[in-house]
Design a protein around this motif. Sequence first.
Motif, PDB file in Angstrom:
ATOM      1  N   PRO A  42       0.850  -1.198   0.000  1.00  0.00           N
ATOM      2  CA  PRO A  42       0.000   0.000   0.000  1.00  0.00           C
ATOM      3  C   PRO A  42       0.889   1.253   0.000  1.00  0.00           C
ATOM      4  O   PRO A  42       2.033   1.212   0.466  1.00  0.00           O
ATOM      5  N   PRO A  43       0.382   2.364  -0.528  1.00  0.00           N
ATOM      6  CA  PRO A  43       1.186   3.580  -0.640  1.00  0.00           C
ATOM      7  C   PRO A  43       1.890   4.010   0.645  1.00  0.00           C
ATOM      8  O   PRO A  43       3.053   4.409   0.607  1.00  0.00           O
ATOM      9  N   MET A  44       1.208   3.932   1.791  1.00  0.00           N
ATOM     10  CA  MET A  44       1.832   4.361   3.054  1.00  0.00           C
ATOM     11  C   MET A  44       3.050   3.495   3.389  1.00  0.00           C
ATOM     12  O   MET A  44       4.068   4.004   3.853  1.00  0.00           O
TER      13      MET A  44
ATOM     14  N   GLU B 211      -0.194  -2.790  11.835  1.00  0.00           N
ATOM     15  CA  GLU B 211      -1.154  -2.487  10.772  1.00  0.00           C
ATOM     16  C   GLU B 211      -2.462  -1.946  11.342  1.00  0.00           C
ATOM     17  O   GLU B 211      -3.070  -1.046  10.766  1.00  0.00           O
ATOM     18  N   THR B 212      -2.889  -2.463  12.495  1.00  0.00           N
ATOM     19  CA  THR B 212      -4.106  -1.972  13.137  1.00  0.00           C
ATOM     20  C   THR B 212      -3.934  -0.513  13.561  1.00  0.00           C
ATOM     21  O   THR B 212      -4.820   0.314  13.351  1.00  0.00           O
ATOM     22  N   VAL B 213      -2.790  -0.202  14.132  1.00  0.00           N
ATOM     23  CA  VAL B 213      -2.506   1.166  14.568  1.00  0.00           C
ATOM     24  C   VAL B 213      -2.443   2.109  13.367  1.00  0.00           C
ATOM     25  O   VAL B 213      -3.018   3.195  13.378  1.00  0.00           O
TER      26      VAL B 213
ATOM     27  N   ARG C  92      -4.673   6.291   9.803  1.00  0.00           N
ATOM     28  CA  ARG C  92      -5.101   6.713   8.470  1.00  0.00           C
ATOM     29  C   ARG C  92      -6.568   7.124   8.456  1.00  0.00           C
ATOM     30  O   ARG C  92      -6.926   8.140   7.870  1.00  0.00           O
ATOM     31  N   SER C  93      -7.409   6.336   9.116  1.00  0.00           N
ATOM     32  CA  SER C  93      -8.834   6.640   9.101  1.00  0.00           C
ATOM     33  C   SER C  93      -9.132   7.931   9.874  1.00  0.00           C
ATOM     34  O   SER C  93     -10.062   8.646   9.543  1.00  0.00           O
ATOM     35  N   SER C  94      -8.325   8.231  10.888  1.00  0.00           N
ATOM     36  CA  SER C  94      -8.562   9.471  11.640  1.00  0.00           C
ATOM     37  C   SER C  94      -8.161  10.704  10.824  1.00  0.00           C
ATOM     38  O   SER C  94      -8.643  11.795  11.084  1.00  0.00           O
TER      39      SER C  94
END
Length: 87
Positions: free
Chosen positions: A27-29, A76-78, A83-85
């Motif tokens: 993924p890009p990040m 990955e969860t963190v 990202r979602s925030s």
Amino acid sequence: MTEWISAYNTVMNITAESVMATAMQLPPMLRAFVAERLIESLDVSVPPSLTSKWKREVRRRCEDVDRGSVILREAETVFEKARSSLA
């Protein structure tokens, strides 16, 4: 000797291509993270050094983990939560 060099270059080229192909699937990040780490690895003019304050902090955090007094989470969860925030 030139035959050996040619074989070496071929293997290294295949390895580099394989690494690039794998990295491009991230993924890009994560690709940005890998790119940043690779760029940092080229800067060898100043060896990394921790201040005594950071050394104490690292030691404290390791002790917290060893004691079980902190909750560890999958990276990955963190990252996903972060990202979602930002979205």
